[in-house]
Design an enzyme around this catalytic site. Sequence first.
Site, PDB file in Angstrom:
ATOM      1  N   GLU A   1      -7.404 -21.239 -25.100  1.00 16.82           N
ATOM      2  CA  GLU A   1      -8.142 -20.176 -24.934  1.00 16.82           C
ATOM      3  C   GLU A   1      -8.465 -19.855 -23.357  1.00 16.82           C
ATOM      4  O   GLU A   1      -8.356 -20.899 -22.506  1.00 16.82           O
ATOM      5  CB  GLU A   1      -9.469 -20.299 -25.887  1.00 16.82           C
ATOM      6  CG  GLU A   1      -9.129 -20.321 -27.478  1.00 16.82           C
ATOM      7  CD  GLU A   1     -10.127 -20.508 -28.219  1.00 16.82           C
ATOM      8  OE1 GLU A   1     -11.232 -20.342 -27.630  1.00 16.82           O
ATOM      9  OE2 GLU A   1     -10.148 -20.385 -29.551  1.00 16.82           O
TER      10      GLU A   1
ATOM     11  N   ILE B   1       0.410 -18.872 -24.093  1.00 15.19           N
ATOM     12  CA  ILE B   1       1.305 -19.035 -25.131  1.00 15.19           C
ATOM     13  C   ILE B   1       2.635 -18.963 -25.231  1.00 15.19           C
ATOM     14  O   ILE B   1       3.172 -17.873 -24.939  1.00 15.19           O
ATOM     15  CB  ILE B   1       0.775 -18.237 -26.488  1.00 15.19           C
ATOM     16  CG1 ILE B   1      -0.783 -18.557 -26.972  1.00 15.19           C
ATOM     17  CG2 ILE B   1       1.319 -18.863 -27.763  1.00 15.19           C
ATOM     18  CD1 ILE B   1      -1.320 -19.855 -26.823  1.00 15.19           C
TER      19      ILE B   1
ATOM     20  N   GLN C   1       4.558 -36.892 -30.826  1.00 11.99           N
ATOM     21  CA  GLN C   1       5.632 -36.187 -30.907  1.00 11.99           C
ATOM     22  C   GLN C   1       5.855 -35.187 -29.765  1.00 11.99           C
ATOM     23  O   GLN C   1       6.753 -34.991 -29.071  1.00 11.99           O
ATOM     24  CB  GLN C   1       6.055 -35.842 -32.180  1.00 11.99           C
ATOM     25  CG  GLN C   1       7.509 -34.894 -32.160  1.00 11.99           C
ATOM     26  CD  GLN C   1       8.228 -35.075 -33.438  1.00 11.99           C
ATOM     27  OE1 GLN C   1       8.262 -36.229 -34.035  1.00 11.99           O
ATOM     28  NE2 GLN C   1       8.876 -34.057 -33.856  1.00 11.99           N
ATOM     29  N   GLU C   2       4.734 -34.201 -29.796  1.00  8.72           N
ATOM     30  CA  GLU C   2       4.471 -33.087 -28.504  1.00  8.72           C
ATOM     31  C   GLU C   2       4.735 -33.877 -27.316  1.00  8.72           C
ATOM     32  O   GLU C   2       5.417 -33.235 -26.433  1.00  8.72           O
ATOM     33  CB  GLU C   2       3.300 -32.422 -28.721  1.00  8.72           C
ATOM     34  CG  GLU C   2       3.107 -31.866 -30.169  1.00  8.72           C
ATOM     35  CD  GLU C   2       1.784 -30.988 -30.180  1.00  8.72           C
ATOM     36  OE1 GLU C   2       1.221 -31.031 -31.275  1.00  8.72           O
ATOM     37  OE2 GLU C   2       1.289 -30.706 -29.107  1.00  8.72           O
TER      38      GLU C   2
ATOM     39  N   ARG D   1      27.206 -32.176   2.622  1.00  8.84           N
ATOM     40  CA  ARG D   1      26.535 -31.491   3.815  1.00  8.84           C
ATOM     41  C   ARG D   1      26.615 -32.375   4.951  1.00  8.84           C
ATOM     42  O   ARG D   1      26.368 -33.739   4.937  1.00  8.84           O
ATOM     43  CB  ARG D   1      24.926 -31.501   3.403  1.00  8.84           C
ATOM     44  CG  ARG D   1      24.248 -30.813   4.486  1.00  8.84           C
ATOM     45  CD  ARG D   1      24.440 -29.323   4.449  1.00  8.84           C
ATOM     46  NE  ARG D   1      23.468 -28.894   5.531  1.00  8.84           N
ATOM     47  CZ  ARG D   1      23.550 -27.671   6.222  1.00  8.84           C
ATOM     48  NH1 ARG D   1      24.509 -26.796   5.817  1.00  8.84           N
ATOM     49  NH2 ARG D   1      22.794 -27.269   6.996  1.00  8.84           N
TER      50      ARG D   1
ATOM     51  N   GLN E   1      20.676 -43.549   6.632  1.00 13.28           N
ATOM     52  CA  GLN E   1      20.159 -44.592   5.932  1.00 13.28           C
ATOM     53  C   GLN E   1      18.828 -44.218   4.926  1.00 13.28           C
ATOM     54  O   GLN E   1      18.726 -44.512   3.770  1.00 13.28           O
ATOM     55  CB  GLN E   1      19.474 -45.882   6.660  1.00 13.28           C
ATOM     56  CG  GLN E   1      18.960 -46.919   5.839  1.00 13.28           C
ATOM     57  CD  GLN E   1      18.350 -48.067   6.550  1.00 13.28           C
ATOM     58  OE1 GLN E   1      17.319 -47.853   7.473  1.00 13.28           O
ATOM     59  NE2 GLN E   1      18.813 -49.160   6.532  1.00 13.28           N
TER      60      GLN E   1
ATOM     61  N   GLY F   1      17.107 -29.722   2.550  1.00  8.76           N
ATOM     62  CA  GLY F   1      16.529 -29.028   3.659  1.00  8.76           C
ATOM     63  C   GLY F   1      16.412 -27.547   3.085  1.00  8.76           C
ATOM     64  O   GLY F   1      15.968 -27.058   2.128  1.00  8.76           O
ATOM     65  N   GLY F   2      16.656 -26.872   4.127  1.00  5.49           N
ATOM     66  CA  GLY F   2      16.254 -25.050   3.839  1.00  5.49           C
ATOM     67  C   GLY F   2      16.929 -24.758   2.639  1.00  5.49           C
ATOM     68  O   GLY F   2      16.192 -23.828   1.879  1.00  5.49           O
TER      69      GLY F   2
HETATM   70  C1  LIG Z   1       3.769 -22.280 -18.702  1.00  5.04           C
HETATM   71  C2  LIG Z   1       2.506 -22.629 -19.873  1.00  5.04           C
HETATM   72  C3  LIG Z   1       2.920 -22.901 -21.201  1.00  5.04           C
HETATM   73  C4  LIG Z   1       1.706 -23.182 -22.111  1.00  5.04           C
HETATM   74  N1  LIG Z   1       1.952 -23.238 -23.272  1.00  5.04           N
HETATM   75  C5  LIG Z   1       1.099 -23.367 -24.238  1.00  5.04           C
HETATM   76  C6  LIG Z   1       1.317 -23.184 -25.563  1.00  5.04           C
HETATM   77  O1  LIG Z   1       2.253 -22.846 -26.120  1.00  5.04           O
HETATM   78  N2  LIG Z   1       0.405 -23.346 -26.304  1.00  5.04           N
HETATM   79  C7  LIG Z   1      -1.006 -23.438 -26.067  1.00  5.04           C
HETATM   80  O2  LIG Z   1      -1.906 -23.636 -26.906  1.00  5.04           O
HETATM   81  N3  LIG Z   1      -1.285 -23.738 -24.660  1.00  5.04           N
HETATM   82  C8  LIG Z   1      -0.399 -23.797 -23.698  1.00  5.04           C
HETATM   83  N4  LIG Z   1      -0.577 -23.806 -22.606  1.00  5.04           N
HETATM   84  C9  LIG Z   1      -1.885 -24.415 -22.112  1.00  5.04           C
HETATM   85  C10 LIG Z   1      -1.969 -25.521 -21.516  1.00  5.04           C
HETATM   86  O3  LIG Z   1      -1.762 -26.722 -22.482  1.00  5.04           O
HETATM   87  C11 LIG Z   1      -3.350 -25.616 -20.716  1.00  5.04           C
HETATM   88  O4  LIG Z   1      -3.220 -24.911 -19.622  1.00  5.04           O
HETATM   89  C12 LIG Z   1      -3.507 -27.095 -20.367  1.00  5.04           C
HETATM   90  O5  LIG Z   1      -3.883 -27.836 -21.568  1.00  5.04           O
HETATM   91  C13 LIG Z   1      -4.920 -27.123 -19.259  1.00  5.04           C
HETATM   92  O6  LIG Z   1      -5.646 -26.362 -19.637  1.00  5.04           O
HETATM   93  P1  LIG Z   1      -6.456 -25.221 -18.789  1.00  5.04           P
HETATM   94  O7  LIG Z   1      -5.462 -24.389 -17.935  1.00  5.04           O
HETATM   95  O8  LIG Z   1      -7.628 -24.419 -19.298  1.00  5.04           O
HETATM   96  O9  LIG Z   1      -7.163 -26.055 -17.536  1.00  5.04           O
HETATM   97  P2  LIG Z   1      -8.593 -26.642 -17.585  1.00  5.04           P
HETATM   98  O10 LIG Z   1      -8.744 -27.323 -18.830  1.00  5.04           O
HETATM   99  O11 LIG Z   1      -9.621 -25.733 -17.065  1.00  5.04           O
HETATM  100  O12 LIG Z   1      -8.498 -27.894 -16.658  1.00  5.04           O
HETATM  101  C14 LIG Z   1      -8.331 -27.616 -15.046  1.00  5.04           C
HETATM  102  C15 LIG Z   1      -8.327 -28.990 -14.423  1.00  5.04           C
HETATM  103  O13 LIG Z   1      -9.278 -29.925 -14.816  1.00  5.04           O
HETATM  104  C16 LIG Z   1      -8.805 -30.941 -15.182  1.00  5.04           C
HETATM  105  N5  LIG Z   1      -9.791 -31.739 -16.331  1.00  5.04           N
HETATM  106  C17 LIG Z   1     -10.413 -30.937 -17.305  1.00  5.04           C
HETATM  107  N6  LIG Z   1     -10.925 -31.745 -18.085  1.00  5.04           N
HETATM  108  C18 LIG Z   1     -11.037 -32.833 -17.499  1.00  5.04           C
HETATM  109  C19 LIG Z   1     -11.567 -34.319 -17.575  1.00  5.04           C
HETATM  110  N7  LIG Z   1     -12.289 -34.540 -18.837  1.00  5.04           N
HETATM  111  N8  LIG Z   1     -11.584 -35.173 -17.004  1.00  5.04           N
HETATM  112  C20 LIG Z   1     -10.661 -34.972 -15.719  1.00  5.04           C
HETATM  113  N9  LIG Z   1     -10.237 -33.868 -15.452  1.00  5.04           N
HETATM  114  C21 LIG Z   1     -10.368 -32.905 -15.931  1.00  5.04           C
HETATM  115  C22 LIG Z   1      -7.714 -30.957 -15.779  1.00  5.04           C
HETATM  116  O14 LIG Z   1      -6.786 -32.023 -15.733  1.00  5.04           O
HETATM  117  C23 LIG Z   1      -7.086 -29.793 -14.880  1.00  5.04           C
HETATM  118  O15 LIG Z   1      -6.609 -30.287 -13.534  1.00  5.04           O
HETATM  119  C24 LIG Z   1       0.419 -23.590 -21.439  1.00  5.04           C
HETATM  120  C25 LIG Z   1       0.160 -23.465 -20.075  1.00  5.04           C
HETATM  121  C26 LIG Z   1       1.053 -22.998 -19.269  1.00  5.04           C
HETATM  122  C27 LIG Z   1       0.762 -22.714 -17.956  1.00  5.04           C
END
Ligand SMILES: Cc1cc2nc3c(=O)[nH]c(=O)nc-3n(C[C@H](O)[C@H](O)[C@H](O)COP(=O)(O)OP(=O)(O)OC[C@H]3O[C@@H](n4cnc5c(N)ncnc54)[C@H](O)[C@@H]3O)c2cc1C
Length: 378
Positions: free
Chosen positions: A128, A158, A242-243, A269, A280, A340-341
């Site tokens: 969310e 999502i 599994q995920e 290259r 190396q 590189g670039g």
């Molecule tokens: C391209 C993409 C595809 C995605 N696909 C899906 C999907 O299909 N379905 C779905 O439901 N979600 C999906 N997501 C969501 C994804 O799983 C979340 O972005 C992720 O779980 C992180 O949540 P957040 O972005 O709200 O970050 P936040 O929860 O706000 O976290 C921000 C930072 O704080 C850190 N943090 C948070 N809590 C803690 C803690 N307790 N201790 C230490 N550090 C912490 C996190 O590691 C992160 O570095 C997707 C996201 C992206 C960008």
Amino acid sequence: MLPRTLFESEHQQFREAVRRFFAQELTPNIPRWEAQGQVDKDFWRACGAQGILCPDMPEAYGGAGLDFRANAIVLEETSYTGSATPAFGVHSDIVAHYLLKYAQEDLRRTWIPRMVDGSAIACICMTEPGGGSDLKAIRTTAVREGDGWRINGAKTFITNGVTADIAVIAARTGAEPGAKGISLFFCETDRPGYKVGRKLDKVGQHSSDVAEIFFDDLRVPADYLLGAENQGFVLMMQELPQERMSIAVTAHSAAQRAYDLTVDYVKQRQAFGHTLLEFQNTRFVLADLRTKLQVGWTHLDACIAALLQGKLTTDQAASAKLFHTELRSEVTDACVQLFGGYGYMNEYEIARLWKDTRIQRIYGGSSEIMKELISRAI
Ligand SMILES: Cc1cc2nc3c(=O)[nH]c(=O)nc-3n(C[C@H](O)[C@H](O)[C@H](O)COP(=O)(O)OP(=O)(O)OC[C@H]3O[C@@H](n4cnc5c(N)ncnc54)[C@H](O)[C@@H]3O)c2cc1C
């Protein structure tokens, strides 16, 4: 790479068929899909016809009745094309399993065969806008009303959000805060009240459509509840190993792809009258990456074997997700350096691999959350 002992000869045949099919039908389309921001829906159907979708679903539901090794082959071969899409993991490894294990028989019989033949694409709506790491804080609500549920709330990030025909939704059903009041629901995406918001503009993985989703008085029948009421968090925890393996497999194959591309490049290259491989530094960097990739394949196969036996623990799966996504970042970054670039030019595949890599340390549970989970087992 050491010989892999996880796979039988039938898997090898399946892998070769998938590889041939992708060479003809996937690879040539990558630039177009990257530009249009999503994969053609027809491609999903073509994959269905090839037995590539949900291969581990039972034959009774139209699947091939194989196990996660077949799913892993599909993930590896997809990733090894250098493309991050289609998002087979979400579809075959996650949503299909929620339906198979927790849906009513009618839903299973209707939808799993369509997921297998590619006529229905799936997404999972957990994250969310207010937070993704802390799943217990979900604010979307599902309220019991007559013979169904009324769902309201907002999801973001999502995967398959634009193209999906069906969704699994996590929503709060109980008054109790935290994990106890969360339930999971099945839903068709053409129901009134299910609204697809913006297709999000990402740094990488451009051909994967990722969207905002809104539920505005979305009504689903009572039997769309997956598993028991208020048990959604428990189900999510059960499915997570599994995920996480699905992401780990994808990450390692992409790392191998980046390495292989780079080996070809540095052999050709020239600089200072030598190929790059003759320096190396180049040889040592590649030797280091090669060693880590070799160790990684063995680890990956051991984790898949444990998963097949139902013995892969939450912390072991978290370690796999952490290790392989971090390794992918290390490998692709080192490979861009050796290009590189040219490594920074979008027309080079290594640049796409590098951009597609970054999100893997964040989605499906960030590296920090993986460390939290692992540390609980210490
Ligand atoms: C391209 C993409 C595809 C995605 N696909 C899906 C999907 O299909 N379905 C779905 O439901 N979600 C999906 N997501 C969501 C994804 O799983 C979340 O972005 C992720 O779980 C992180 O949540 P957040 O972005 O709200 O970050 P936040 O929860 O706000 O976290 C921000 C930072 O704080 C850190 N943090 C948070 N809590 C803690 C803690 N307790 N201790 C230490 N550090 C912490 C996190 O590691 C992160 O570095 C997707 C996201 C992206 C960008």
